[in-house]
Design an enzyme around this catalytic site. Structure first.
Site, PDB file in Angstrom:
ATOM      1  N   LYS A   8       0.857  -1.202   0.000  1.00 60.61           N
ATOM      2  CA  LYS A   8       0.000   0.000   0.000  1.00 60.61           C
ATOM      3  C   LYS A   8       0.887   1.244   0.000  1.00 60.61           C
ATOM      4  O   LYS A   8       2.053   1.196   0.418  1.00 60.61           O
ATOM      5  CB  LYS A   8      -0.932   0.043   1.217  1.00 60.61           C
ATOM      6  CG  LYS A   8      -0.248   0.080   2.607  1.00 60.61           C
ATOM      7  CD  LYS A   8       0.159   1.462   3.108  1.00 60.61           C
ATOM      8  CE  LYS A   8       0.878   1.410   4.459  1.00 60.61           C
ATOM      9  NZ  LYS A   8       1.714   2.557   4.733  1.00 60.61           N
ATOM     10  N   LEU A  98       5.452   0.665   3.119  1.00 56.40           N
ATOM     11  CA  LEU A  98       4.533   0.062   2.145  1.00 56.40           C
ATOM     12  C   LEU A  98       3.658  -1.021   2.778  1.00 56.40           C
ATOM     13  O   LEU A  98       2.902  -1.695   2.077  1.00 56.40           O
ATOM     14  CB  LEU A  98       5.322  -0.544   0.978  1.00 56.40           C
ATOM     15  CG  LEU A  98       6.128   0.444   0.131  1.00 56.40           C
ATOM     16  CD1 LEU A  98       6.995  -0.298  -0.881  1.00 56.40           C
ATOM     17  CD2 LEU A  98       5.219   1.419  -0.602  1.00 56.40           C
ATOM     18  N   ASP A 135      -1.472  -0.770  10.625  1.00 60.71           N
ATOM     19  CA  ASP A 135      -1.968  -0.641   9.251  1.00 60.71           C
ATOM     20  C   ASP A 135      -2.351  -2.005   8.671  1.00 60.71           C
ATOM     21  O   ASP A 135      -2.331  -2.222   7.478  1.00 60.71           O
ATOM     22  CB  ASP A 135      -0.928   0.057   8.360  1.00 60.71           C
ATOM     23  CG  ASP A 135       0.398  -0.693   8.327  1.00 60.71           C
ATOM     24  OD1 ASP A 135       0.501  -1.760   8.949  1.00 60.71           O
ATOM     25  OD2 ASP A 135       1.336  -0.195   7.673  1.00 60.71           O
TER      26      ASP A 135
HETATM   27  O1  C5P Z   1       1.520  -0.550  14.999  1.00 62.05           O
HETATM   28  P1  C5P Z   1       2.861  -0.563  14.377  1.00 62.05           P
HETATM   29  O2  C5P Z   1       3.667  -1.758  14.789  1.00 62.05           O
HETATM   30  O3  C5P Z   1       2.865  -0.346  12.916  1.00 62.05           O
HETATM   31  O4  C5P Z   1       3.605   0.712  14.982  1.00 62.05           O
HETATM   32  C1  C5P Z   1       4.996   0.835  15.073  1.00 62.05           C
HETATM   33  C2  C5P Z   1       5.316   2.060  15.913  1.00 62.05           C
HETATM   34  O5  C5P Z   1       4.964   3.254  15.199  1.00 62.05           O
HETATM   35  C3  C5P Z   1       4.570   2.165  17.224  1.00 62.05           C
HETATM   36  O6  C5P Z   1       5.196   1.474  18.234  1.00 62.05           O
HETATM   37  C4  C5P Z   1       4.582   3.676  17.472  1.00 62.05           C
HETATM   38  O7  C5P Z   1       5.842   4.083  17.952  1.00 62.05           O
HETATM   39  C5  C5P Z   1       4.444   4.242  16.065  1.00 62.05           C
HETATM   40  N1  C5P Z   1       3.056   4.547  15.696  1.00 62.05           N
HETATM   41  C6  C5P Z   1       2.425   5.625  16.275  1.00 62.05           C
HETATM   42  N2  C5P Z   1       1.136   5.922  15.919  1.00 62.05           N
HETATM   43  C7  C5P Z   1       0.486   5.187  15.005  1.00 62.05           C
HETATM   44  C8  C5P Z   1       1.105   4.083  14.415  1.00 62.05           C
HETATM   45  C9  C5P Z   1       2.404   3.786  14.764  1.00 62.05           C
HETATM   46  O8  C5P Z   1       3.009   6.327  17.106  1.00 62.05           O
HETATM   47  N3  C5P Z   1      -0.759   5.516  14.668  1.00 62.05           N
END
Ligand code: C5P
Length: 289
Positions: A8, A98, A135
């Protein structure tokens, strides 16, 4: 069983505020591409989750999101686990903005539930997917979606034109937590008023200039500050090609948007000769049948 796991890009990403759980509340428009990974899933009697790939640095242990997805599915569905092997033909770069890992995991989740007679169903799969990342839920039905929350809430799906993208893969990835933490320090930019609504209607037209004027990413400055070499690359490409260059998610993928495939292919060839150190792909909108 062969599975296609799409990448994506974010055509819009606006951060609203930092939440008490440490995540950032956002509104984002995610757009699935026909560029992605090929997965080969085999059910067996090994009693193990075995991941294989010829990618040199992809983790194949329990830290891989596919591993976590399989583990979670069998623990929560109650279906007896017999053994699964997945071969990952990795084309989506790692830490590239992505959604590659999320897409792989959710593509496998969907396939498992289909194989077991949809016993979980879409609502439970949404919960499972959201446990795996921010995501991820988008990939339960990849297309063009406005998502909210920390990225896991699907708000609205709509049809889009068949856009063509040149994806630019810098020779390094970006750490998502690092980029988000820089954003807090540099909270300066806001999108133009009503740009998401205008973007939604523009996506349904073929007008590339209008789309280019609306693509927006709150994380861009933070990513460029965290990775100055990314900033330099984006500027140099814009200057040399006179095309707008956008950042997907928290990076590192940069992209350009075109209305015709031939134009995108010509640009890819030009970039390959001018910036040979980097890798490129031409992708198009994932067209929902
Ligand atoms: O959920 P995911 O593993 O993709 O997120 C990785 C990191 O990105 C989280 O630990 C956080 O630090 C940051 N993040 C965030 N806000 C979001 C998505 C991700 O702060 N909406």
């Amino acid at each position: 069983m062969h599975l296609f796991s799409p990448a994506k890009i974010n055509l819009y990403l606006d951060i609203l505020h930092k939440r008490t759980d440490g995540f950032h509340e956002l509104v984002t428009l995610m757009h699935a591409l026909n560029f992605g990974d090929d997965l080969e899933l085999t059910f067996n009697d090994s009693g193990k989750i075995i991941l294989k790939s010829d990618h040199p640095s992809l983790p194949l242990d329990s830290t891989n999101l596919i591993w976590k997805a399989i583990d979670l599915y069998y623990r929560l569905s109650g279906v007896p686990f017999k053994g699964i092997e997945v071969f990952i033909d990795k084309k989506i770069p790692i830490a590239a903005g992505l959604g590659g890992g999320s897409s792989n995991a959710v593509t496998v989740l969907r396939a498992l539930d289909q194989h077991h007679g949809n016993i979980m169903g879409i609502e439970k799969l949404e919960v499972l997917a959201s446990l795996l990342g921010s995501d991820t839920v988008f990939f339960l039905d990849p297309g063009t979606w406005v998502c909210g929350g920390r990225g896991e809430k699907r708000i609205k799906k709509f049809k889009s034109q068949e856009w063509h993208f040149v994806l630019i893969f810098p020779p390094f990835g970006c750490s998502t937590p690092k980029v988000y933490s820089q954003y807090i320090l540099n909270l300066t930019n806001r999108p133009p008023e009503n740009s998401l609504q205008t973007l939604e209607s523009t996506l349904a037209t073929g007008k590339v200039k209008e789309l280019g004027a609306l693509v927006y990413n709150s994380l861009q400055d933070a990513a460029f500050k965290s990775y100055p070499e990314l900033w330099t690359l984006a500027l140099e490409m814009e200057q040399k090609t006179r095309e707008k260059v956008f950042l997907s998610g928290s990076g590192s993928t940069l992209f350009m948007v075109f209305d015709r495939r031939e134009k995108a292919l010509t640009m890819k060839e030009r970039l390959e000769s001018d910036f040979e150190k980097n890798a490129y792909a031409v992708a198009q909108t994932w067209m929902v049948q």
